[in-house]
Design a protein around this motif. Structure first.
Motif, PDB file in Angstrom:
ATOM      1  N   UNK A 181       4.474-113.653 -83.334  1.00  0.00           N
ATOM      2  CA  UNK A 181       3.875-113.413 -82.024  1.00  0.00           C
ATOM      3  C   UNK A 181       4.739-112.452 -81.204  1.00  0.00           C
ATOM      4  N   UNK A 182       6.058-112.621 -81.296  1.00  0.00           N
ATOM      5  CA  UNK A 182       6.993-111.747 -80.573  1.00  0.00           C
ATOM      6  C   UNK A 182       6.795-110.287 -81.011  1.00  0.00           C
ATOM      7  N   UNK A 183       6.724-110.088 -82.335  1.00  0.00           N
ATOM      8  CA  UNK A 183       6.549-108.718 -82.866  1.00  0.00           C
ATOM      9  C   UNK A 183       5.222-108.122 -82.412  1.00  0.00           C
ATOM     10  N   UNK A 184       4.191-108.977 -82.418  1.00  0.00           N
ATOM     11  CA  UNK A 184       2.852-108.528 -82.009  1.00  0.00           C
ATOM     12  C   UNK A 184       2.879-108.025 -80.554  1.00  0.00           C
ATOM     13  N   UNK A 185       3.560-108.787 -79.687  1.00  0.00           N
ATOM     14  CA  UNK A 185       3.621-108.407 -78.269  1.00  0.00           C
ATOM     15  C   UNK A 185       4.388-107.101 -78.110  1.00  0.00           C
ATOM     16  N   UNK A 186       5.526-106.998 -78.799  1.00  0.00           N
ATOM     17  CA  UNK A 186       6.357-105.792 -78.701  1.00  0.00           C
ATOM     18  C   UNK A 186       5.565-104.569 -79.194  1.00  0.00           C
ATOM     19  N   UNK A 187       4.843-104.754 -80.301  1.00  0.00           N
ATOM     20  CA  UNK A 187       4.041-103.637 -80.835  1.00  0.00           C
ATOM     21  C   UNK A 187       2.985-103.170 -79.837  1.00  0.00           C
ATOM     22  N   UNK A 188       2.470-104.128 -79.043  1.00  0.00           N
ATOM     23  CA  UNK A 188       1.448-103.765 -78.048  1.00  0.00           C
ATOM     24  C   UNK A 188       2.081-103.199 -76.778  1.00  0.00           C
ATOM     25  N   UNK A 189       3.424-103.122 -76.758  1.00  0.00           N
ATOM     26  CA  UNK A 189       4.109-102.588 -75.581  1.00  0.00           C
ATOM     27  C   UNK A 189       4.245-103.614 -74.465  1.00  0.00           C
TER      28      UNK A 189
END
Ligand code: DC
Length: 223
Positions: free
Chosen positions: A153-161
């Motif tokens: 989930x952390x990576x997903x959020x970071x990828x979305x900026x």
């Protein structure tokens, strides 16, 4: 045919379910988006999402619907496409809070059952196999360790900026796990006849393949 996929936040349900539904030729229904839309409506109106009476009082004025385009399921709140607004961390917590309220669940379950009555569906959520579609031919409980789920989930959020802090993401996830599993009405738990799929060490493709294998085998049995 109905396929129910349940499991905790961050187990990869939406991504895996979307891909598996496409491969199988089923309609994918993301029920979490519906709870998120109700959570968003409450937050927008300044209502405390843990306040049962407050949230219940706005339910009659909330209309939730879905449609599909090339990017997948779109969710509408009173006619407005809110798909891009419901993925923020605060809306995840709001969704988990409003999902405890029986009146919210009854309203959304009616819509979910109505959609499943007319289509071959693959539906994901928390209570699909246990409550929404107890007769589903395939029930899968998709899970992974909390560290792995929080990291995804952390990576997903970071990828979305979207700015995120790993410890906060993990704490939100633990809060939601507890809230979703301990509520009285239709809590998150594996159906007795579900297949538990722990995908901590599986890739996305491996999880999708596994689900499609299970569904194809069940389909062949039925014929
Ligand atoms: O799957 P998700 O993270 O988008 O779901 C958001 C919240 O909605 C989740 O924390 C609990 C609630 N939910 C639920 O109670 N029942 C469902 N069938 C789907 C989601």
């Amino acid at each position: 045919m109905k396929i129910a996929i349940d499991g905790p936040a961050g187990a990869g349900k939406s991504t895996i379910s979307k891909a598996a539904a496409k491969k199988l030729g089923f309609i994918y229904i993301d029920t979490g988006a519906m709870y998120r839309a109700v959570g968003l409506a409450a937050v927008r109106q300044g209502i405390d999402t843990t306040d049962t009476e407050g949230v219940t009082s706005i339910l009659d004025d909330i209309e939730i619907s879905i449609s599909y385009d090339e990017s997948g399921q779109q969710i509408f709140l009173n006619g407005e496409n809110v798909s891009a607004h419901i993925r923020l961390p605060e809306i995840s917590v709001a969704a988990s809070n409003v999902a405890v309220i029986p009146a919210v669940r009854l309203k959304l379950v009616e819509l979910q059952r109505e959609l499943a009555a007319h289509n071959d569906v693959l539906m994901d959520g928390r209570d699909i196999g246990t409550y929404v579609l107890p007769d589903a031919e395939v029930k899968i409980f998709l899970t992974a360790s909390v560290e792995e789920r929080a990291m995804r989930r952390y990576r997903e959020l970071v990828e979305k900026g979207i700015q995120a802090d790993f410890d906060e993401v993990k704490a939100d996830m633990e809060y939601r796990d507890k809230n979703d599993s301990e509520r009285e009405f239709a809590p998150l738990k594996p159906a007795e006849d579900s297949i538990i799929l722990d995908n901590t060490d599986l890739s996305l493709e491996q999880s999708v393949d596994k689900i499609c294998e299970i569904a194809e085998a069940r389909k062949a049995e039925k014929q």
